[in-house]
Every structure is written in C-alpha cells, then in structure tokens.
Design a protein around this motif. Sequence first.
Motif, PDB file in Angstrom:
ATOM      1  N   LEU A 445      58.763  65.910  28.375  1.00 29.93           N
ATOM      2  CA  LEU A 445      59.124  64.535  28.052  1.00 29.93           C
ATOM      3  C   LEU A 445      58.144  63.590  28.724  1.00 29.93           C
ATOM      4  O   LEU A 445      57.390  63.974  29.613  1.00 29.93           O
ATOM      5  CB  LEU A 445      60.571  64.221  28.460  1.00 29.93           C
ATOM      6  CG  LEU A 445      61.024  64.451  29.903  1.00 29.93           C
ATOM      7  CD1 LEU A 445      60.539  63.367  30.858  1.00 29.93           C
ATOM      8  CD2 LEU A 445      62.543  64.517  29.972  1.00 29.93           C
ATOM      9  N   ASP A 448      58.053  56.421  29.382  1.00 21.04           N
ATOM     10  CA  ASP A 448      57.223  55.319  28.886  1.00 21.04           C
ATOM     11  C   ASP A 448      57.460  54.020  29.646  1.00 21.04           C
ATOM     12  O   ASP A 448      56.567  53.168  29.719  1.00 21.04           O
ATOM     13  CB  ASP A 448      57.488  55.090  27.397  1.00 21.04           C
ATOM     14  CG  ASP A 448      56.950  56.226  26.536  1.00 21.04           C
ATOM     15  OD1 ASP A 448      56.053  56.954  27.015  1.00 21.04           O
ATOM     16  OD2 ASP A 448      57.421  56.396  25.398  1.00 21.04           O
ATOM     17  N   CYS A 471      62.667  54.269  29.591  1.00 19.84           N
ATOM     18  CA  CYS A 471      62.450  54.839  28.260  1.00 19.84           C
ATOM     19  C   CYS A 471      61.922  56.264  28.411  1.00 19.84           C
ATOM     20  O   CYS A 471      60.884  56.488  29.054  1.00 19.84           O
ATOM     21  CB  CYS A 471      61.458  53.982  27.477  1.00 19.84           C
ATOM     22  SG  CYS A 471      60.986  54.652  25.880  1.00 19.84           S
ATOM     23  N   TYR A 472      62.652  57.244  27.829  1.00 19.41           N
ATOM     24  CA  TYR A 472      62.240  58.650  27.835  1.00 19.41           C
ATOM     25  C   TYR A 472      61.919  59.078  26.404  1.00 19.41           C
ATOM     26  O   TYR A 472      62.634  58.716  25.465  1.00 19.41           O
ATOM     27  CB  TYR A 472      63.357  59.545  28.383  1.00 19.41           C
ATOM     28  CG  TYR A 472      63.746  59.272  29.816  1.00 19.41           C
ATOM     29  CD1 TYR A 472      62.908  59.592  30.873  1.00 19.41           C
ATOM     30  CD2 TYR A 472      64.990  58.705  30.109  1.00 19.41           C
ATOM     31  CE1 TYR A 472      63.282  59.356  32.189  1.00 19.41           C
ATOM     32  CE2 TYR A 472      65.375  58.474  31.428  1.00 19.41           C
ATOM     33  CZ  TYR A 472      64.519  58.796  32.456  1.00 19.41           C
ATOM     34  OH  TYR A 472      64.892  58.560  33.760  1.00 19.41           O
ATOM     35  N   ARG A 473      60.877  59.918  26.261  1.00 25.63           N
ATOM     36  CA  ARG A 473      60.427  60.352  24.934  1.00 25.63           C
ATOM     37  C   ARG A 473      60.141  61.848  24.948  1.00 25.63           C
ATOM     38  O   ARG A 473      59.379  62.332  25.799  1.00 25.63           O
ATOM     39  CB  ARG A 473      59.163  59.571  24.568  1.00 25.63           C
ATOM     40  CG  ARG A 473      58.440  60.020  23.323  1.00 25.63           C
ATOM     41  CD  ARG A 473      57.347  59.022  22.946  1.00 25.63           C
ATOM     42  NE  ARG A 473      56.459  58.705  24.046  1.00 25.63           N
ATOM     43  CZ  ARG A 473      55.326  59.363  24.319  1.00 25.63           C
ATOM     44  NH1 ARG A 473      54.953  60.393  23.556  1.00 25.63           N
ATOM     45  NH2 ARG A 473      54.560  59.001  25.335  1.00 25.63           N
ATOM     46  N   ILE A 526      67.810  63.165  20.293  1.00 22.79           N
ATOM     47  CA  ILE A 526      66.592  62.351  20.266  1.00 22.79           C
ATOM     48  C   ILE A 526      65.482  63.224  19.697  1.00 22.79           C
ATOM     49  O   ILE A 526      65.078  64.224  20.306  1.00 22.79           O
ATOM     50  CB  ILE A 526      66.208  61.843  21.676  1.00 22.79           C
ATOM     51  CG1 ILE A 526      67.359  61.039  22.280  1.00 22.79           C
ATOM     52  CG2 ILE A 526      64.955  60.976  21.594  1.00 22.79           C
ATOM     53  CD1 ILE A 526      68.228  61.824  23.215  1.00 22.79           C
ATOM     54  N   GLU A 528      61.629  64.109  18.115  1.00 19.89           N
ATOM     55  CA  GLU A 528      60.243  63.713  18.393  1.00 19.89           C
ATOM     56  C   GLU A 528      59.930  62.454  17.593  1.00 19.89           C
ATOM     57  O   GLU A 528      60.295  62.330  16.432  1.00 19.89           O
ATOM     58  CB  GLU A 528      59.280  64.836  18.005  1.00 19.89           C
ATOM     59  CG  GLU A 528      59.157  65.929  19.046  1.00 19.89           C
ATOM     60  CD  GLU A 528      57.914  66.785  18.827  1.00 19.89           C
ATOM     61  OE1 GLU A 528      56.810  66.322  19.189  1.00 19.89           O
ATOM     62  OE2 GLU A 528      58.056  67.900  18.293  1.00 19.89           O
ATOM     63  N   GLU A 530      61.128  59.582  18.526  1.00 23.18           N
ATOM     64  CA  GLU A 530      62.165  58.633  18.912  1.00 23.18           C
ATOM     65  C   GLU A 530      62.204  58.529  20.438  1.00 23.18           C
ATOM     66  O   GLU A 530      61.613  59.348  21.143  1.00 23.18           O
ATOM     67  CB  GLU A 530      63.536  59.084  18.394  1.00 23.18           C
ATOM     68  CG  GLU A 530      63.597  59.190  16.882  1.00 23.18           C
ATOM     69  CD  GLU A 530      64.938  59.692  16.379  1.00 23.18           C
ATOM     70  OE1 GLU A 530      65.242  59.449  15.191  1.00 23.18           O
ATOM     71  OE2 GLU A 530      65.683  60.332  17.159  1.00 23.18           O
ATOM     72  N   THR A 531      62.901  57.523  20.944  1.00 24.71           N
ATOM     73  CA  THR A 531      62.992  57.334  22.388  1.00 24.71           C
ATOM     74  C   THR A 531      64.428  57.048  22.795  1.00 24.71           C
ATOM     75  O   THR A 531      65.199  56.433  22.055  1.00 24.71           O
ATOM     76  CB  THR A 531      62.109  56.168  22.876  1.00 24.71           C
ATOM     77  OG1 THR A 531      62.455  54.969  22.156  1.00 24.71           O
ATOM     78  CG2 THR A 531      60.635  56.466  22.669  1.00 24.71           C
ATOM     79  N   TRP A 532      64.779  57.543  23.993  1.00 22.18           N
ATOM     80  CA  TRP A 532      66.042  57.167  24.648  1.00 22.18           C
ATOM     81  C   TRP A 532      65.735  55.978  25.534  1.00 22.18           C
ATOM     82  O   TRP A 532      64.822  56.010  26.373  1.00 22.18           O
ATOM     83  CB  TRP A 532      66.550  58.326  25.486  1.00 22.18           C
ATOM     84  CG  TRP A 532      67.855  58.077  26.202  1.00 22.18           C
ATOM     85  CD1 TRP A 532      69.092  58.459  25.799  1.00 22.18           C
ATOM     86  CD2 TRP A 532      68.031  57.430  27.485  1.00 22.18           C
ATOM     87  NE1 TRP A 532      70.035  58.080  26.729  1.00 22.18           N
ATOM     88  CE2 TRP A 532      69.416  57.442  27.782  1.00 22.18           C
ATOM     89  CE3 TRP A 532      67.172  56.831  28.406  1.00 22.18           C
ATOM     90  CZ2 TRP A 532      69.948  56.896  28.944  1.00 22.18           C
ATOM     91  CZ3 TRP A 532      67.691  56.274  29.565  1.00 22.18           C
ATOM     92  CH2 TRP A 532      69.070  56.315  29.827  1.00 22.18           C
ATOM     93  N   ASN A 533      66.481  54.901  25.374  1.00 20.98           N
ATOM     94  CA  ASN A 533      66.242  53.676  26.125  1.00 20.98           C
ATOM     95  C   ASN A 533      67.522  53.257  26.843  1.00 20.98           C
ATOM     96  O   ASN A 533      68.608  53.258  26.244  1.00 20.98           O
ATOM     97  CB  ASN A 533      65.811  52.541  25.201  1.00 20.98           C
ATOM     98  CG  ASN A 533      64.549  52.864  24.427  1.00 20.98           C
ATOM     99  OD1 ASN A 533      63.450  52.543  24.857  1.00 20.98           O
ATOM    100  ND2 ASN A 533      64.699  53.518  23.275  1.00 20.98           N
TER     101      ASN A 533
END
Length: 641
Positions: A445, A448, A471-473, A526, A528, A530-533
């Motif tokens: 991951l 960001d 923000c994690y991606r 989530i 690929e 997309e992002t968890w915010n």
Amino acid sequence: MATASRIDSIPLPPLEASFDPITFSVIRNRFEAIGQEMTLAMEQTAWTSVIALARDYSCMIYDAHSSGPRQVTMADCLPIHCNSIRTLLMEIVAVFKDDIHDGDVYMSNDPYRGNTHIPDLVTAQPVFVDGEQVFWTVARGHQLDTGAIEASSIVPAAKTIFQEGIVIPPTKLIDRGVERHDIVELYLSNVRYRDALHGDLRAQLGACGVARKGLIELCRQYGRDEVVRYSDGLMDYADQRATEEFLKIPDGVYHGETWTDTDGNGATDIPIRATITKKGADIHVHYSGGPPSTGSFNGTYAVMMATSTIPFLYYIDSDIPHNHGVLQHISADADDNTICLAKWPAAVAGATQNPADPMHDVINIAMAEAIPDRVPAGGAHTAHIPNFNGVDSRTGKEWGCMLFNSGGGQGAAKDADGWPVLCTIAGMGGLTSASVEQLELLYPLRVDQNEIETDALGMGKWIGGPGLRTCYRPIAGDMECVGFGEGLKNPPHGVNGGTMSPGGGIYIEHADGRRTFTSSAGQLLIREGETWNGVSAGGGGWGNPLDRDPEQVRRDLRDEWISADAARNVFGIVVKDDLERSLDVAATEQLRAELRKTERPMIEPTIPAAGTWTKENMRPGDRYLEAPTIARNFSDMPKGA
C-alpha cells in the motif's frame, strides 16, 4: 499517558520508621525499571505491526498476595489493559489452585473469564524465589487476527462470540519449564498469519521471562521477604497519597450522559450513562445505557473496571504509583444486559474501543462541574484505525496490518492544548504511529496523505489536538478494510466553555471521482485505483475560545490549524491583510466584547449525533453507508464505481 512514574526525581514518601527511605526509592525504581525492560523486550521482538510498530500491548508486575494478585507496577502501558488484569489473574489462580509451579506460564483471552476482549492475549508467569511464589509477570498483546469470520481481530457485525474467533480459557502453556506444543499448535491452527502470530506469542513469553529474571535478581539482592515487605509498603504509600487526593474532590453524586455512534450492526446514537458516588476517599461508578449491541460493541467486566478507574488516575498527582493502593479506592458496576456489560454469548471483540471510549468520556462529563480544573475535554475515540488485508498480487501471499497513523487528537485541559494522534482514550497516548517508510516497505500500500486537517479540533482557551487527513492506496491487488470504533457522529466534547470537535469521516474515493462515505464501523473493499480516506476527530476544547491568547490564535491561523473564519467568528481575532497576518488589536478587542454576549455552556454537545464534518463535506452524488459489508454493499459494484 497513564504510565509508571519517572525513574528519577521521585519524592520520598512519609514512611514508617521500619522503612529506609533510600531503599524504598531504590526498590520502587527497580520495579519500574524491570517493567520497562519487559516492555522493551516485547516491542523489539514482536512480529506484527500492531505490537512492534503501534505498541498495542502492555506489561505488568503483580504480587502473589493471599487475597489475590495485586498490581505492583505498569510500565508504558495502555490503561485499558492494566487496570483490569487482576480479575483474569484471580481466575487463573482459582482454576489451577495448587497446580501453579515454578517454570509455568499460563495464557488466556476469554472475555467472560476476566479478559478485556478476545484480541488481547494474556500470558502470565509466576515468579518463585526459594520455593515460594512472590510475583506474577504479565504481558497482554493485541493479536492481529483471532480466527474470526473476517480477517480482522475485531468484526463489528459479529452477532455472537462464536463468530469472533478462538476463545482460550485459562490454560497452562508451559508446564514446569516444558512447553506444551499441542496447546501452541491448537492456537496457531485457528488463526491467520500463523508465523507472525507465533512470533508475537514468543515475544510475550520472552517479556515475561525477562521480568522474572529481574525480579529474582532483586530478591537475591535484598532478600525475598524484604522485597515483598517493600512492595506492600509501596501500595500503602500509594493508598495514603491517593486518599489525600481523593479527599479534595467534593463528596456527592454526579451524573453524565453521552452517546456512541453505532453498535456495529446498524443501531446508532446509543446512550451511555454514568452515576458517580463520591464519599470520603472512595468512589463508585455505576454504568447504564442502551440495549446490548447486536454486533461486537459490548462492554465486558474487565473493560468496565478499567474505564471506571482511568479518569480518576489522571485527576490526581501523576507521581503517585499506579498500583493496587490507588485502584482499591474505585469500584464499579453496571446494569446487566446493556451495551456497558453484555451477557454471554454476546459478541464483545470491540469492547476496548466501543463502548470503552464513551464509558471513559462519560466520567469526565459527570465530573466536569465538581472539579473543572482537573477534568479534560473529550478525546478522540477509535474511529480511524483501519485493519487492512488482502493478497499481494505480486507474490500471492496473504497480508494484513492494523494502522494507527490516522488517529484523532487528545482533548485539551487547563493550561495545555491537546496532543495530536491520541488514537483512542483507552490508550491515553500509549499507541504509536508507524513510519510511512516502514509501512510501504512491509505492505502493498501507499500512504498518499497524512497531515493535519484545518479546523478538525475543538476550540477553546486551550485547543484540542487536531484531527488528521490520511489517504491509503493499494498497489498490488484489491484490499479489504475492517473498521471499528466510533466518535465521528458523536464527537469529543468541549468543556468549561470550549467547543466540541466537529467530528470526522471516512470515505472511499472511486476511480471515477465519486465517493462512498461510511460509518467508522464496517467492512469495505478498496480496489486498485481507489483510495481509503479518513479525517479523524480532533479533541475537544477547554475554556472559552475568547480567552485564548490572541497571538497564539494568530500563529494557529498562520500554521493552518484553524481557518480565517474560525479565527474571527470563534476566537474573535481580527488580522490585517499583510504578509505576517499581524493582529489588529483594537478591532480584536471590540469583536471579542461583542461575542462575549453569548454565554458558552459547561459541556458541548448535549444532544446525540452533533458531529458536523460528514454533513458538511458530502457532495451531490456521494453516498453514505451505515455499518457496510462487502457482500451487501460492494460485491456488485463495477470497478471504478
């Protein structure tokens, strides 16, 4: 953070003549040093992120008193772990009775036998000197996985304890120095991430062994019976000091009420109440509240005991040892079959966060008018500790991690702004954020963003610790997220005229730009691209914002902790339109005089669901999901939608 007192500069106690004050101080320090060594041993040998990087574990020393084990010291502990371990140790003693021997080690995670919740695995080792047991060394660590129905140690939607993973009653793991490999195998065969959890188990055993060695050396140096006598003296000293402090709190009956966002399974805004009876040096906390959760957010007896004691430990002098001498002054009970104290077989894996955080905060709400100078504003609850997992598409290996980098802020107190990244009141600052470089090296991951969010805090003469935007991606396959906790819709409260935090929110940003907002508790997917915010809730404010030093407000504005609107409309300062944003003193005085005509309340808010962040940040086309699951809410979504 509620920890053992500092090793240096400890004032000497008013001791009986039979105690040598220098020896007393030395032995006290040795207990604390052994606890610190135990703590470092566990941190430096653990395998998973939740223990090695985030420090979600605690190490303690207890005695072997005939009335039951009593806390001697805790070192850099999480208060939710430490103030509740006695019940489980007494259960171990009751189960094994005369079958407790030198070289034994016991383990348990059973929340209906005195443990906090299933993820907290306890290992306890008796310490014998000259054939007599004198101490226990205890390690409690949060396991990354418990073998539950989802790849998480906490499953918010679990309906019973049978969906939450392996339950271990008091069990002998090592018998007179010989490890029971069948027990180890039984445990590891029922959890994911076998190698990593085996490493954490070894770390706990090693920590207990380190402390055992130190305690035996201490007894050899000063004599077994003399060390026990001084240990008893430490508790008497703490008792005496705590009595003096508690007598300063006015006698009376105090009431508080707050709300938790969710029960983990769709119910919202559940009330939690406390009635506190203070008489002399003794305090009793009675909890009541809404019906038991149909998910995993239910209190246990151990959590009830811990949450009832934690606030009173920081109301008094922090130099008083946090041992049984203090804890014995506080008792607690709760209405049966409520969210505060569930009945078997209710799911309880979320207990140490929800309802623990609001059960802790409701005491501060109740005590605010009685001792306003000692009571802080509300702190962040466990809403932004995502538990990510997936399969690395590059290697085909399963991975999982629990991250504390996006935690919210601490509540302000008299003479002090709150600290950022408190994460949860239950930890009181004892949890840590892993470095971004470590996370990105260990897991597929990317981080960001991880930065302070403007205005994400309670405002006052002293401001709450700020909330963070994170923000994690995923970069190598889709990842699932199990979220737990609450405190976004019912955010940290302000006290003595301070404002509440605006709360926070969580959303997935899809590849097409649309966003799915969710409650803090739920299961998400989530993909690929997309992002968890998350934007976490900052701590509540303490005191009227109009009393904050105008120059400090100007610096807060310059540093973007607060916005220009907040600086003017809440803090009442006027700045000039120049490079330094210098103060317009005359205009500030005039504006503050006008704003003071509106009186600020003692506690804010006084109604449920008062948080504003999510409402203010959702855009047309966004959707909101309460207690989502992948099967119900994400399985039929096309990629990018």
